[in-house]
Design a protein around this motif. Sequence first.
Motif, PDB file in Angstrom:
ATOM      1  N   MET A   1      -6.594  -0.540 -13.801  1.00 23.86           N
ATOM      2  CA  MET A   1      -5.749   0.187 -12.872  1.00 23.86           C
ATOM      3  C   MET A   1      -4.271  -0.118 -13.152  1.00 23.86           C
ATOM      4  O   MET A   1      -3.897  -1.278 -13.286  1.00 23.86           O
ATOM      5  N   PRO A   2      -3.428   0.906 -13.266  1.00 27.95           N
ATOM      6  CA  PRO A   2      -2.014   0.686 -13.573  1.00 27.95           C
ATOM      7  C   PRO A   2      -1.264   0.013 -12.421  1.00 27.95           C
ATOM      8  O   PRO A   2      -1.625   0.155 -11.253  1.00 27.95           O
ATOM      9  N   LEU A   3      -0.174  -0.696 -12.764  1.00 29.84           N
ATOM     10  CA  LEU A   3       0.626  -1.402 -11.769  1.00 29.84           C
ATOM     11  C   LEU A   3       1.269  -0.453 -10.759  1.00 29.84           C
ATOM     12  O   LEU A   3       1.608  -0.854  -9.649  1.00 29.84           O
ATOM     13  N   ALA A   4       1.458   0.802 -11.142  1.00 31.74           N
ATOM     14  CA  ALA A   4       2.050   1.773 -10.221  1.00 31.74           C
ATOM     15  C   ALA A   4       1.233   1.877  -8.934  1.00 31.74           C
ATOM     16  O   ALA A   4       1.783   2.134  -7.852  1.00 31.74           O
ATOM     17  N   LEU A   5      -0.078   1.648  -9.041  1.00 29.85           N
ATOM     18  CA  LEU A   5      -0.929   1.708  -7.847  1.00 29.85           C
ATOM     19  C   LEU A   5      -0.599   0.587  -6.876  1.00 29.85           C
ATOM     20  O   LEU A   5      -0.772   0.741  -5.663  1.00 29.85           O
ATOM     21  N   VAL A   6      -0.119  -0.548  -7.398  1.00 30.48           N
ATOM     22  CA  VAL A   6       0.281  -1.655  -6.529  1.00 30.48           C
ATOM     23  C   VAL A   6       1.488  -1.247  -5.685  1.00 30.48           C
ATOM     24  O   VAL A   6       1.560  -1.547  -4.490  1.00 30.48           O
ATOM     25  N   ALA A   7       2.439  -0.549  -6.311  1.00 30.43           N
ATOM     26  CA  ALA A   7       3.610  -0.072  -5.574  1.00 30.43           C
ATOM     27  C   ALA A   7       3.197   0.892  -4.465  1.00 30.43           C
ATOM     28  O   ALA A   7       3.703   0.826  -3.335  1.00 30.43           O
ATOM     29  N   LEU A   8       2.266   1.790  -4.773  1.00 27.95           N
ATOM     30  CA  LEU A   8       1.776   2.727  -3.757  1.00 27.95           C
ATOM     31  C   LEU A   8       1.044   1.986  -2.644  1.00 27.95           C
ATOM     32  O   LEU A   8       1.162   2.329  -1.469  1.00 27.95           O
ATOM     33  N   ALA A   9       0.289   0.954  -3.012  1.00 24.62           N
ATOM     34  CA  ALA A   9      -0.446   0.176  -2.014  1.00 24.62           C
ATOM     35  C   ALA A   9       0.503  -0.587  -1.091  1.00 24.62           C
ATOM     36  O   ALA A   9       0.228  -0.730   0.110  1.00 24.62           O
ATOM     37  N   ILE A  10       1.641  -1.066  -1.620  1.00 23.29           N
ATOM     38  CA  ILE A  10       2.621  -1.761  -0.776  1.00 23.29           C
ATOM     39  C   ILE A  10       3.207  -0.790   0.250  1.00 23.29           C
ATOM     40  O   ILE A  10       3.350  -1.123   1.432  1.00 23.29           O
ATOM     41  N   GLY A  11       3.537   0.421  -0.198  1.00 25.90           N
ATOM     42  CA  GLY A  11       4.014   1.437   0.738  1.00 25.90           C
ATOM     43  C   GLY A  11       2.973   1.749   1.793  1.00 25.90           C
ATOM     44  O   GLY A  11       3.279   1.879   2.986  1.00 25.90           O
ATOM     45  N   ALA A  12       1.712   1.854   1.370  1.00 26.89           N
ATOM     46  CA  ALA A  12       0.619   2.128   2.301  1.00 26.89           C
ATOM     47  C   ALA A  12       0.444   0.985   3.296  1.00 26.89           C
ATOM     48  O   ALA A  12       0.134   1.208   4.473  1.00 26.89           O
ATOM     49  N   PHE A  13       0.657  -0.256   2.838  1.00 31.80           N
ATOM     50  CA  PHE A  13       0.557  -1.421   3.718  1.00 31.80           C
ATOM     51  C   PHE A  13       1.607  -1.340   4.832  1.00 31.80           C
ATOM     52  O   PHE A  13       1.307  -1.580   6.008  1.00 31.80           O
ATOM     53  N   GLY A  14       2.832  -1.003   4.473  1.00 32.14           N
ATOM     54  CA  GLY A  14       3.891  -0.877   5.474  1.00 32.14           C
ATOM     55  C   GLY A  14       3.593   0.221   6.465  1.00 32.14           C
ATOM     56  O   GLY A  14       3.760   0.050   7.688  1.00 32.14           O
ATOM     57  N   ILE A  15       3.126   1.367   5.961  1.00 36.92           N
ATOM     58  CA  ILE A  15       2.817   2.499   6.844  1.00 36.92           C
ATOM     59  C   ILE A  15       1.667   2.154   7.780  1.00 36.92           C
ATOM     60  O   ILE A  15       1.703   2.457   8.972  1.00 36.92           O
ATOM     61  N   GLY A  16       0.625   1.511   7.247  1.00 34.44           N
ATOM     62  CA  GLY A  16      -0.508   1.120   8.086  1.00 34.44           C
ATOM     63  C   GLY A  16      -0.113   0.121   9.151  1.00 34.44           C
ATOM     64  O   GLY A  16      -0.589   0.191  10.297  1.00 34.44           O
TER      65      GLY A  16
END
Length: 402
Positions: free
Chosen positions: A1-16
């Motif tokens: 899995m590319p590191l870009a998914l980690v950046a998206l997951a961090i954004g998702a963490f904040g939103i959640g």
Amino acid sequence: MPLALVALAIGAFGIGTTEFVIMGLLPEVASDFGVSIPTAGLLVTGYALGVVTGAPLMTVLGTKISRKRMLMLLMGLFIAGNLLSALAPTFAVMLAGRVVASLAHGAFFGIGSVVAAELVAPDKKAGAIAMMFTGLTVANVVGVPLGTLVGQAVGWRVTFAIVAALGVLGLAGIARLVPELPRPEGVHLRHELAAFKNAQVLLAMAMTVLGFGGVFAAITYIAPMMTRVAGFADGSVTWLLVLFGLGMVGGNLVGGRFADRALMPMLYVSLGSLSVVLALFTFTAHNKIAAAVTIALIGALGFATVPPLQKRVLDQAHGAPTLASAVNIGAFNLGNALAAWLGGIVIAVGLGYTAPNWVGAALAASALLLAVLSSALERRTGGPATEAAGAVPMARRTAVHH
């Protein structure tokens, strides 16, 4: 899995975190602004309505720019909304901050799902979507409990300031790690709208509303159910919700893994099992250990449906999936609102605090029936629906490999 998914997951963490942490801080917010708890509850309702309306609105506004840039703009909107909430001098200003933050929610997950799917090989798309949504599920295990503790200890404004800081981290990660994916040529707003003429897209969204709604019919009333039926102390609700969150994390990852192998069978199993477990919760709610196990199972089975449902929408709206993907995120919130309302009705008419579980079971069973109908319709038409007229074939949309 590319590191870009980690950046998206961090954004998702904040939103959640910002979506759910307010529920544990309502008494403090109500006290500070001198409003009642029901009035403070508008901060929850306003956010949900903002997600439903903001998902298509922000996606349409972003059709002229790259997906990476739109994700960055959405994180900027999220940061601004949370800062406005943290600094709000009046309740009305805080409500406005909540709505501003919510406008980023649906479009971020919708566009993020499309980007995540394009970053990996075709047989790993659901897993990539699940990886992004892991941020949302982990928020319920870590972000929400910690945010609640911080808010109760040093003030709710500090919690929202920290959430804004998470948004800054997510924005920086997206700017640094997410590649500039080329926009599909020839895809315009009319192609995005054409996806809603596809019966399979509409069926998938209806499954989203009913399936995940089944989860929230029960979980919305988890506090009175556990304290007044199971006999837990008030302070136990927090760790019970952490248990629910842990189930969500596991279910999300399992759902993503198996949806890439057999999407519709995964939906049959998860929706069917969810319906059964919700019905059983009516009885297991009377025993502490059984209730705790059931809560974890509801979280796991409920979120096991998220990657396959989101991928189903992407597959069926394959020529122009961005708007449909974002609207499907709004459908999750619509299901939450519908289920909470129906659950409140059955309690209000005197059927007891476990009655919402039957509502949830019925909703999940209805979603299962729609899944069976969707498969039957697909077999009759000889496979996935054809692309919207003028949309770009999937073969021309090259996945980016890392």
